[in-house]
Scaffold this active site. Sequence first.
Site, short mmCIF file in Angstrom:
data_model
loop_
_atom_site.label_atom_id
_atom_site.label_comp_id
_atom_site.label_asym_id
_atom_site.label_seq_id
_atom_site.Cartn_x
_atom_site.Cartn_y
_atom_site.Cartn_z
N GLU A 171 4.66 53.96 22.86
CA GLU A 171 4.20 54.65 24.07
C GLU A 171 2.80 55.21 23.83
OE1 GLU A 171 5.84 58.14 27.08
OE2 GLU A 171 6.16 58.39 24.94
N LYS A 174 8.66 55.13 33.56
CA LYS A 174 9.36 56.23 32.87
C LYS A 174 9.88 57.27 33.87
CE LYS A 174 8.48 59.63 29.18
NZ LYS A 174 7.39 60.21 28.35
N CYS A 229 10.75 57.27 25.28
CA CYS A 229 10.58 58.63 24.76
C CYS A 229 11.62 59.63 25.28
CB CYS A 229 9.16 59.10 25.02
SG CYS A 229 8.59 60.33 23.82
#
Length: 508
Positions: free
Chosen positions: A80, A179, A212
């Site tokens: 990321e 995300k 994440c």
Amino acid sequence: MLPSQPLLHTAVFALTILQALASNTFIAAVYEHAVILPDATLQPVSPEEALALMNKNMDVLEGAIKAAAQQGAHIIVTPEDGIYGWRFTRETIYPYLEDIPDPAVDWTPCTDPTRFAPAPVQKRLSCMARNNSIYVVANIGDKKPCNSSDPSCPSDGRYQYNTDVVFDPKGKLVARYHKYNLFRGETQFNYPKEPEAITFETPFGKLGIFTCFDILFHEPAVILVSELQVDTVLFPTAWMNVLPFLTAVEFHSAWAMGMGVNLLSANTHNIGSAMTGSGLFTPEGPVAYYYNSETEEGHLLLAELSARPRLSPTYPPPINWSSYATSIKKFPGEKDTFSAAVRRDVFTFTELRYKAGNYTVCQGDLCCHLVYQMSNKSKDEVYVLGAFDGLHGSLIKYHWQICTLLKCKSPDQNTCGQPVEMAQTTFEMFSLSGTFGTNYVFPEVLYSGVQLAPGEFEVLRDGRLKSKHATSKPLVTATLFGRLYEKDPLHPLRTSPQHGSLAATRAP
Ligand SMILES: *[C@@H]1O[C@H](CO)[C@@H](O)[C@H](O)[C@H]1NC(C)=O
Ligand SMILES: *[C@@H]1O[C@H](CO)[C@@H](O)[C@H](O)[C@H]1NC(C)=O
Ligand SMILES: *[C@@H]1O[C@H](CO)[C@@H](O)[C@H](O)[C@H]1NC(C)=O
Ligand SMILES: *[C@@H]1O[C@H](CO)[C@@H](O)[C@H](O)[C@H]1NC(C)=O
Ligand SMILES: *[C@@H]1O[C@H](CO)[C@@H](O)[C@H](O)[C@H]1NC(C)=O
């Protein structure tokens, strides 16, 4: 809508071909990339300057992709923020963004770069995949124009998304994921309106993807595994290590075990921001991992993994995380408890005063039991058993249930829960269990120097986390990290628990 008969036949035929080509194992690679950051600036740079910086990072990624392909890797995951970093406002990230189409358009940017708006980054990633015949997973930024016909359109007329992309070995765009759980401070990006559960089939199993902070929440992470039954999760991350429970390799390996999937975790490497720790994690434990807080260099990891771990003879049996703990009487220990904070979370602890013993400590609905024997207790080290049942987090809150055997920072009890990396005490054995109210529990074991303990512990069907033999290194923590998703407050964009029924789905 039901597929038409011919379509169904084509689908079945395609599936048969996939199965014929299917292999039992595959070679996976992750690259921990020391991202070259742009200068911090309040003024947006020109698109040319932005591309120049991204090309510098892609030069490095290209080297890793080539090296991985030469060693036979079928897929490589890069981190990321690995192409432009994270120091941005909404305005300053804009020149780095590209419009990323829905993969349904069937697009190979390498051979058809101008079909959509200029997309030099997608083109280059696609060519890297195509030239090296390897799946390439990367994290870039997507922009989507909007206008007043959409009441939630931001005032600058566009949505900006933190986005994962996957190109197949022919260079075709096969997955795009926006995300969903943005980390605090990620204000350069928008939340997608709905969580996206992105999966795709490969000759080495069904893959899913998220990024994440997503790994700590139900949507989309748990949906991908429990409902969509992916075999392998692709996980680009820029993970800041936080002891004692949320160091990258510690938590990510535990998540793979708790969920029963492969997790290919590629972290950004930035020592100043405590970012290091990548790995190839499986339901049985870590196969390869990397943690290095000494160097500024990137690092490539490769390993052979099972393509369909659920079909493997070594796939762990389903676990009832509370079965043992609810079946026994409490051990002593409760008289002698004290409170101390792990960051902001106030745990109930009891000190392990002897070289061996049995203890219980409770908080809220959770009671934690420990049976242990130390091999060589150092006099100036204090270990505790701790319990926590409550909401964690400041800005974004979510419910934890934790049982932990933990080394305190100093013999002063007030320091229990503060970060500590090193220890001197090895354990002859430990067995930790808790009366968890969830099936989502992640078993963590961390040795001195942020080292994992592959093969040295197991989780029994009745929920006990047990050492298999004496620990080969001094122990920092053994923890059962439970998540009670159904007690989480709503996602920032949600007004009702739309997927309420999903909250109770069982772990594999
Ligand atoms: C891919 O290969 C072509 C032709 O061999 C070459 O021109 C191009 O620069 C390569 N691109 C990448 C990203 O490796
Ligand atoms: C507003 O956005 C919608 C959807 O993106 C688009 O179809 C429409 O043409 C736009 N209208 C104007 C006036 O730009
Ligand atoms: C787990 O075990 C406990 C105690 O034996 C039992 O009450 C509970 O129903 C079990 N849970 C599941 C999901 O089987
Ligand atoms: C501690 O528990 C173990 C097994 O759970 C038992 O065998 C042992 O006798 C107990 N020891 C003490 C001191 O209670
Ligand atoms: C205990 O044993 C470990 C491993 O053999 C060693 O590293 C450690 O220094 C020892 N600790 C003490 C207090 O002697």
